[in-house]
Motif scaffolding. Structure first.
Motif, mmCIF file in Angstrom:
data_model
loop_
_atom_site.group_PDB
_atom_site.id
_atom_site.type_symbol
_atom_site.label_atom_id
_atom_site.label_comp_id
_atom_site.label_asym_id
_atom_site.label_seq_id
_atom_site.Cartn_x
_atom_site.Cartn_y
_atom_site.Cartn_z
ATOM 1 N N SER A 10 -29.624 -30.486 38.535
ATOM 2 C CA SER A 10 -29.888 -31.449 37.591
ATOM 3 C C SER A 10 -31.212 -32.172 37.872
ATOM 4 N N ALA A 11 -31.861 -32.948 36.817
ATOM 5 C CA ALA A 11 -33.108 -33.417 37.029
ATOM 6 C C ALA A 11 -33.115 -34.775 36.304
ATOM 7 N N GLY A 12 -33.944 -35.695 36.472
ATOM 8 C CA GLY A 12 -34.016 -36.938 35.785
ATOM 9 C C GLY A 12 -35.274 -37.558 35.723
ATOM 10 N N GLU A 29 -26.629 -34.116 29.016
ATOM 11 C CA GLU A 29 -27.532 -35.149 29.128
ATOM 12 C C GLU A 29 -27.018 -36.439 29.061
ATOM 13 N N TYR A 30 -27.300 -37.481 29.742
ATOM 14 C CA TYR A 30 -26.871 -38.750 29.784
ATOM 15 C C TYR A 30 -27.926 -39.786 30.241
ATOM 16 N N LEU A 53 -18.702 -40.121 29.676
ATOM 17 C CA LEU A 53 -19.937 -39.890 29.143
ATOM 18 C C LEU A 53 -19.996 -39.442 27.498
ATOM 19 N N GLY A 54 -18.868 -39.033 27.266
ATOM 20 C CA GLY A 54 -18.638 -38.687 25.822
ATOM 21 C C GLY A 54 -18.359 -40.034 24.954
ATOM 22 N N ARG A 55 -18.089 -40.996 25.550
ATOM 23 C CA ARG A 55 -18.199 -42.158 24.595
ATOM 24 C C ARG A 55 -19.049 -43.294 24.806
ATOM 25 N N ARG A 56 -19.915 -43.137 25.673
ATOM 26 C CA ARG A 56 -21.132 -44.240 25.970
ATOM 27 C C ARG A 56 -22.577 -43.328 25.993
ATOM 28 N N ALA A 57 -23.481 -44.162 25.102
ATOM 29 C CA ALA A 57 -24.869 -43.929 25.290
ATOM 30 C C ALA A 57 -25.510 -44.128 26.350
#
Length: 67
Positions: A10-12, A29-30, A53-57
């Motif tokens: 991963s990277a950020g 991606e999050y 992760l599926g429900r929060r931006a």
């Protein structure tokens, strides 16, 4: 540079001061607050992580406390 706290592949990048944008092969991606990211370092992958992760931006400190 920040990374997913649960996966090495991963990277950020830092965005808007306190926000980290993470790209992870396993999680997708999050965006997450830097404080929440620090709270998750060294912990096991929580059961509700993918659902969160599926429900929060943006994953907040409060979200990570509820896991």
């Amino acid at each position: 540079m920040s990374k997913c706290p649960f996966h090495e592949n991963s990277a950020g990048v830092s965005q808007e001061g306190e926000i980290e944008s993470i790209r992870c092969d396993a999680c997708g991606e999050y965006r997450i607050s830097r404080t929440a990211l620090e709270m998750l370092q060294g912990k096991k992958l929580p059961d509700g992580w993918s659902k969160l992760l599926g429900r929060r931006a943006l994953v907040s400190t409060r979200d990570t406390r509820m896991l």
